[in-house]
Motif scaffolding. Structure first.
Motif, PDB file in Angstrom:
ATOM      1  N   ARG A 275      37.110 -22.651  29.887  1.00 22.19           N
ATOM      2  CA  ARG A 275      36.789 -21.217  29.753  1.00 22.19           C
ATOM      3  C   ARG A 275      35.334 -21.144  29.317  1.00 22.19           C
TER       4      ARG A 275
ATOM      5  N   GLU B 157      37.146 -14.163  34.607  1.00 19.64           N
ATOM      6  CA  GLU B 157      38.191 -13.599  33.754  1.00 19.64           C
ATOM      7  C   GLU B 157      37.833 -12.204  33.278  1.00 19.64           C
TER       8      GLU B 157
ATOM      9  N   GLU C 196      36.890 -19.005  34.330  1.00 20.25           N
ATOM     10  CA  GLU C 196      37.757 -20.157  34.087  1.00 20.25           C
ATOM     11  C   GLU C 196      37.670 -21.082  35.289  1.00 20.25           C
TER      12      GLU C 196
ATOM     13  N   ASP D 195      41.166 -22.476  20.941  1.00 20.31           N
ATOM     14  CA  ASP D 195      42.283 -22.868  21.812  1.00 20.31           C
ATOM     15  C   ASP D 195      42.115 -24.279  22.366  1.00 20.31           C
TER      16      ASP D 195
ATOM     17  N   GLU E  33      43.334 -10.888  28.796  1.00 19.47           N
ATOM     18  CA  GLU E  33      42.462 -12.019  28.459  1.00 19.47           C
ATOM     19  C   GLU E  33      43.092 -13.355  28.862  1.00 19.47           C
ATOM     20  N   LYS E  34      42.226 -14.332  29.092  1.00 20.71           N
ATOM     21  CA  LYS E  34      42.649 -15.729  29.272  1.00 20.71           C
ATOM     22  C   LYS E  34      43.385 -16.022  30.577  1.00 20.71           C
TER      23      LYS E  34
ATOM     24  N   VAL F 191      45.173 -19.665  30.411  1.00 19.51           N
ATOM     25  CA  VAL F 191      45.011 -20.591  29.298  1.00 19.51           C
ATOM     26  C   VAL F 191      46.349 -20.971  28.676  1.00 19.51           C
TER      27      VAL F 191
ATOM     28  N   SER G 249      49.793 -15.577  28.094  1.00 23.50           N
ATOM     29  CA  SER G 249      48.787 -14.781  28.816  1.00 23.50           C
ATOM     30  C   SER G 249      49.198 -14.574  30.268  1.00 23.50           C
TER      31      SER G 249
END
Lengths: 301, 301, 301, 301
Positions: free
Chosen positions: A22, A57, A75, A111, A192-193, A255, A259
């Motif tokens: 990310r 993203e 990503e 993360d 998000e993610k 991720v 998510s």
């Protein structure tokens, strides 16, 4: 189960582990950041034939970035860790370092499960003229280039994420399904993610493993004939309802599983706001191949 | 020589042969065609570390395409013929076949020196449900997909083209140079048969062959330190004039030398319309490496 | 005071009361919502000669709108309440009702000081076929149109807001100032309840009240000659520093003074990230005309 | 008559005279020119409630403009000559003069029937610091502004053109009709001397003169109930076929009848390439109101 009058099939999306990075790309303006992010995530739909799965993203405004400039988080994903590191080097080194006014920062943060030394390696481009520096808490390299200075963070976090979250949108016409797919992608962009790595976030040509045609046994993947509206009256095992003339799939990488689930939920909800959508379903391999089984109806409980 | 008050250096761009393909992607709308074209040409700046050099050449209105729909012509280039064919298969198969409502046609036409059977190979995705057909004079395959039908031409023409046509824009400020570079790219987009493969068509980080730093001998390319404004007072061999604070390079690939020359000419002219541009020069290796030497001043004679 | 090496002048922006409306336009997709929002806010820079001041405030994802579809909040402003109501009727009636798949909702919410019956009046377009309905807590009208149904909320909140918040960006080159202005606008777009009504959010041609040329006494506003770089050596009262060659102004309208201040703060900060910016100042009339005086340096205390 | 399987009704579009101006806006980059052109043509759908009808006609590359910079040609139209001149002054003075790096030139050229002194009047903004000059054959004024210099041509040609060229697209689903309308607009953009003034070029809410509801007699225009799919089973005089669920109209203004006809032809052709389109028709008032009657079928003879 129905949502906004659309039938939600009692099935699940089957998803797989994948290594995810990310990365935040900033630039002097939002538009310049987007140019770099778009180039860096291109040719990145599926690792079946692309060198990575990649996508934008989200946008990050200047008030929320390490250097006070607008940016985009992208990503980049690959099943193999070593290939992911290689892709990061190549995509950041060729598509971002070359792009006007850009800087690149880790966006995986806490993360991260592991780190790859992408900045440390890219810095050699500086031919010794680069400088190691701190930007807030971050260790960065400042590399002199024609367009000024390229700033890249030392290390980038990676983690085992989730690839292949998905759902299918079936509608009365091809164009209804397509607009609903775009609405779904719009909604997913607020989560998000996650990314939707295919062109515009949408898959027009779903595939099955292998081939049913005995002459085509050399193919590892062919068209998902059960889902093709034009083959409804041609094949015996069509799964396209009588009132459906268009089918599009949304594929989500992310991720973590939470998510991806959230993205599937808001995407499906958004698709059902388009009049003429008939059914939402998902793709799986009977649960035999993937680590994750995301049940559509449980998303809405 | 001066143009609009900008000094044009008496030098030449050194360019190289490369295999080029020229492909028309159409879709239901201009926007859908652009989504596919953008994905298919991403991660395609330089074959130093990208799997191909690729870019969007031009928009073609519905009145001028084989299927009456709007489209974009892209070019995909690679020094090796076999790699170019592989890239066509992968990029069209993963980034266009999957994109909503697209069709793909050869746009090399009579310029072709050879043909690669890209459509013939992609058709196997149809699992036997595909149909061979004619569209005007073109042999195409109609492959059933979820989003309807994907049409791809049987063969695509390729030819030995030109890679690495280039010029450098030097200006009073970094942002002047950048806006002038964008103006140059705008102008080049009106020239047929050429692309500017870098992000937004612009190179912010020019490179030299190898490294001057003895510790970095393992690098095949490092920053062109002579052209970095921030190193003007650091290195002894700087080529950045005193009044210059920003340098950007435009790199052009094309179907033939004439088109690349035309692109360089209109690009340089456009760059000189931006106030604050000081000098235009070009990149070469002393004429030792490349087949083509394009002299800047001859473009304007 | 300096921020990122840029001098912040000890002065203030002088701003004025204006009636503001805040309207959410949703559509089937983000892109369709943007088309309507763009048309509805066009020809809306300054009430000096435009019929309103208008702009897009922000994007709202499907998860946050009354109808689960993507949308944009726009603001339309006018010094006279009656003119604002007229502008709302005309702009929503001609530029949004006509735009594919749109719906329109009040976004002023609890900030409203008064309400105008825009939906109540637009509903007559339905020729009696329209239906009054509830969408959550909102009273809406559903008007049958060729493209399906247009939904418009009954009443729209308006309030006395602030017009003419501003700052000036001065830089080494015209293009540096311009890119910094774009960066400022990018930052301001992350602030709620404000718009930057000029083209791209930027003013290239600042004006002064009246004319200094005795032959031009009939003009109510002419070029702000003190701020023109090309007149530095021509006029006696130039305020353009020796090292400045480009000046752009950002003008901000908003729902309240706090929001305008926040916008000015993040905008100035963003502008200072662009290398070559020399000075930030603001426009005022000596405090004689406007109700609001926003001091630049206090923004950063 | 059928085209690509779509029924073309035997009817005509009824169009009207309107005064048309054709203006070229150039800027340092294509994007900056587009920002100005978009602002200047906003709030310009129909003179029913907008102050003008306006739109972007086409992009002009740097190689084809008077100042060697990229530009867009816009058209601004009004039934009254005096109002058109006022609109030109206001829209160019507020939306282009204020937009970064722009210049404005006449693009009506030899088609002009009369001229309006727009540049001559805008020059007063220069407060006496402006200069009269020649650019090629053109008489221009150079007005000093903060962002450098604004160049505007002295006079702009206007002529009696054609407003309200139109056709309707009817399709199986709302979204099919909408995508076909977008395809039509894409095609029309390749035709010179015409614009499609509505949002995105498309009308979602067609209107009829007056109201059929006796309580709404005060309305000059209400929804064209005969063309509303949701009213098919409600009104007795519906003209929406059983298999049609979406209807969109394309409205075309242009410099002359030939250009409007050409635009209608290529637009209709493009619309028929979208699968699911059922019928093309056109709007008229029985031939009683408009000067021009453009018969759909004759376009294809």
């Amino acid at each position: 189960m129905e949502i906004n009058g659309v039938y939600i099939e009692d099935t699940f999306a089957e998803a797989f582990p994948i290594w995810v990075s990310r990365v935040l790309i900033t630039a002097a303006t939002k538009r310049l950041a987007k140019i770099a992010a778009t180039e860096a995530t291109g040719f990145g739909c599926s690792v079946i034939m692309c060198p990575a799965e990649a996508g934008i993203e989200k946008y990050v405004p200047p008030t929320k970035t390490p250097d006070g400039r607008p940016g985009f988080i992208i990503e980049i994903c690959h099943p193999k860790k070593s290939e992911l590191e290689k892709q990061l080097l190549e995509r950041l080194g060729q598509c971002v370092l070359t792009a006007p006014t850009t800087a690149v920062f880790d966006a995986m943060g806490e993360d991260a499960e592991e780190h790859v030394k992408v900045g440390f390696k890219l810095k050699f481009f500086g031919d010794g003229y680069e400088k190691k520096d701190k930007l807030g808490d971050r260790t960065v390299y400042r590399i002199p280039i024609m367009g000024g200075e390229f700033i890249v963070e030392d290390k980038f976090g990676i983690k085992k994420g989730v690839a292949g979250g998905n759902f299918f949108i079936m509608a009365d016409s091809n164009m209804t399904a397509l607009v609903a797919a775009e609405a779904a992608v719009n909604a997913i962009r607020s989560v998000e993610k996650v990314i939707t790595p295919f062109p515009g976030g949408i898959v027009a040509s779903g595939s099955k493993v292998g081939a049913s045609n005995p002459k085509y046994k050399f193919m590892t993947a062919t068209t998902n004939h059960k889902m093709c509206p034009t083959l409804r009256d041609v094949v015996e095992d069509s799964e396209v309802p009588e009132d459906v003339n268009g089918v599009y799939e949304i594929v989500i990488d992310g991720v973590d599983e939470e998510s991806v689930k959230k993205a599937m939920k808001v995407g499906i909800l958004a698709a059902t706001t388009v009049k003429g959508v008939k059914k939402i379903t998902a793709g799986n391999y009977g649960g035999k191949l993937g680590k994750y089984q995301i049940k559509l109806r449980e998303l809405f409980e």
